[in-house]
Design a protein around this motif. Sequence first.
Motif, short mmCIF file in Angstrom:
data_model
loop_
_atom_site.label_atom_id
_atom_site.label_comp_id
_atom_site.label_asym_id
_atom_site.label_seq_id
_atom_site.Cartn_x
_atom_site.Cartn_y
_atom_site.Cartn_z
N ASN A 13 0.76 -1.26 0.02
CA ASN A 13 0.42 0.22 0.16
C ASN A 13 0.61 1.46 0.20
OD1 ASN A 13 -2.79 -0.86 0.43
ND2 ASN A 13 -1.95 -2.06 1.98
N GLY A 14 1.91 0.99 0.30
CA GLY A 14 3.11 2.22 -0.31
C GLY A 14 2.84 3.25 0.72
N HIS A 15 2.96 2.33 1.85
CA HIS A 15 2.94 2.85 3.44
C HIS A 15 5.02 3.40 3.59
CE1 HIS A 15 -1.04 3.34 3.70
NE2 HIS A 15 -1.47 2.05 3.46
N THR A 16 5.27 4.01 3.32
CA THR A 16 6.66 4.23 3.56
C THR A 16 7.30 4.24 5.92
OG1 THR A 16 6.92 5.07 1.56
CG2 THR A 16 8.98 5.69 3.24
N LEU A 17 7.01 5.59 5.68
CA LEU A 17 7.10 5.39 6.95
C LEU A 17 6.01 4.12 8.15
CD1 LEU A 17 8.01 6.97 9.83
CD2 LEU A 17 5.55 8.26 9.96
N VAL A 18 5.36 3.62 7.84
CA VAL A 18 4.70 2.13 8.65
C VAL A 18 6.23 1.24 8.39
CG1 VAL A 18 2.96 0.22 9.01
CG2 VAL A 18 2.38 3.28 8.37
N ALA A 19 6.37 1.09 7.09
CA ALA A 19 7.23 0.66 6.40
C ALA A 19 8.51 0.20 7.36
CB ALA A 19 7.30 -0.06 5.04
N GLU A 20 8.98 1.32 7.43
CA GLU A 20 10.60 2.01 8.25
C GLU A 20 9.79 1.28 9.37
OE1 GLU A 20 11.48 5.64 7.06
OE2 GLU A 20 12.58 4.94 5.48
N ARG A 21 9.35 1.66 10.14
CA ARG A 21 9.19 1.39 11.46
C ARG A 21 8.89 0.49 12.10
NH1 ARG A 21 5.03 6.38 13.82
NH2 ARG A 21 6.98 8.06 13.82
N LEU A 22 8.21 -0.40 10.77
CA LEU A 22 7.88 -2.52 11.16
C LEU A 22 9.61 -2.96 11.17
CD1 LEU A 22 4.70 -3.03 9.21
CD2 LEU A 22 5.23 -3.69 11.66
N TYR A 23 10.45 -2.09 10.33
CA TYR A 23 11.26 -2.78 10.30
C TYR A 23 12.69 -2.29 10.95
CZ TYR A 23 16.98 -3.15 9.03
OH TYR A 23 18.06 -2.65 8.98
N THR A 24 12.62 -1.60 12.00
CA THR A 24 13.40 -1.00 12.83
C THR A 24 12.77 -1.85 14.44
OG1 THR A 24 13.49 1.33 11.98
CG2 THR A 24 13.34 0.78 14.67
N ALA A 41 9.79 -6.03 -0.39
CA ALA A 41 10.09 -5.57 -1.38
C ALA A 41 9.57 -5.40 -2.38
CB ALA A 41 11.50 -5.76 -1.78
N TRP A 42 9.10 -6.94 -3.01
CA TRP A 42 8.78 -7.59 -4.40
C TRP A 42 7.34 -6.45 -4.37
CZ3 TRP A 42 4.48 -10.25 -6.31
CH2 TRP A 42 4.77 -10.24 -7.57
N TRP A 43 6.40 -6.86 -3.49
CA TRP A 43 5.79 -6.66 -3.15
C TRP A 43 5.49 -4.57 -4.18
CZ3 TRP A 43 0.84 -8.37 -4.84
CH2 TRP A 43 1.39 -10.03 -4.81
N ALA A 44 6.19 -4.47 -2.92
CA ALA A 44 6.60 -2.12 -3.04
C ALA A 44 6.33 -2.14 -4.75
CB ALA A 44 7.27 -1.58 -2.51
N GLN A 45 7.53 -2.89 -4.89
CA GLN A 45 7.80 -3.07 -7.19
C GLN A 45 6.45 -3.40 -7.50
OE1 GLN A 45 11.27 -3.99 -7.97
NE2 GLN A 45 10.93 -4.09 -10.12
N ARG A 46 6.16 -4.10 -7.59
CA ARG A 46 4.67 -4.80 -7.96
C ARG A 46 3.32 -3.68 -8.12
NH1 ARG A 46 2.67 -7.15 -12.22
NH2 ARG A 46 0.79 -8.57 -12.00
N ARG A 47 3.42 -3.45 -6.99
CA ARG A 47 2.47 -2.42 -6.54
C ARG A 47 2.67 -0.73 -7.50
NH1 ARG A 47 -1.86 -4.23 -2.91
NH2 ARG A 47 -2.27 -5.77 -3.63
N GLY A 48 3.93 -0.60 -8.42
CA GLY A 48 4.59 0.60 -8.74
C GLY A 48 4.86 1.41 -7.54
N HIS A 49 5.14 1.17 -6.06
CA HIS A 49 6.47 2.13 -5.10
C HIS A 49 7.17 2.05 -4.96
CE1 HIS A 49 2.32 2.22 -3.61
NE2 HIS A 49 1.52 1.35 -3.66
N MET A 50 8.23 2.81 -6.36
CA MET A 50 9.09 2.31 -6.14
C MET A 50 10.42 2.81 -5.49
SD MET A 50 8.55 0.87 -8.59
CE MET A 50 10.24 -0.15 -9.65
N THR A 51 9.76 4.28 -4.71
CA THR A 51 10.99 4.22 -3.66
C THR A 51 10.97 3.47 -2.84
OG1 THR A 51 10.83 6.65 -4.52
CG2 THR A 51 11.30 6.50 -2.49
N LEU A 52 9.71 2.84 -2.13
CA LEU A 52 9.48 2.81 -0.83
C LEU A 52 10.61 0.63 -1.70
CD1 LEU A 52 8.47 1.15 1.95
CD2 LEU A 52 6.06 0.99 1.07
N ALA A 53 10.38 0.34 -2.94
CA ALA A 53 10.72 -0.87 -2.78
C ALA A 53 12.53 -1.28 -2.57
CB ALA A 53 10.68 -1.14 -4.53
N GLN A 54 12.56 0.68 -3.51
CA GLN A 54 14.14 0.21 -3.18
C GLN A 54 15.20 0.58 -1.99
OE1 GLN A 54 14.28 4.31 -5.63
NE2 GLN A 54 14.76 2.93 -7.76
N ARG A 55 13.99 1.31 -1.04
CA ARG A 55 14.32 1.70 0.16
C ARG A 55 14.43 0.05 1.03
NH1 ARG A 55 17.30 3.02 3.92
NH2 ARG A 55 16.42 3.48 6.05
#
Length: 79
Positions: A13-24, A41-55
């Motif tokens: 769903n492209g929730h970068t902040l949530v993803a980073e907090r979960l990773y932490t 990461a695969w899902w982020a890329q598949r759904r077009g959230h490229m910045t999040l996928a790269q992160r």
Amino acid sequence: MNKCTPLHCAAMNGHTLVAERLYTANPRLLHIKDKGGKTPAWWAQRRGHMTLAQRLKALEQESKTILTTSKSSQVAPEP
């Protein structure tokens, strides 16, 4: 979808902040694959959230390096 972690959901769903907090909170989440064998990461890329996928991909590499380094730095106990 079975075995979908909260990080998978955030990535989809492209929730970068949530993803980073979960990773932490739990870096191992990056490496868990869903029932189809896909990482967050695969899902982020598949759904077009490229910045999040790269992160997420960068964090995967970083965590692999940390895990490898910590394993190689462990000293065997002396008898």
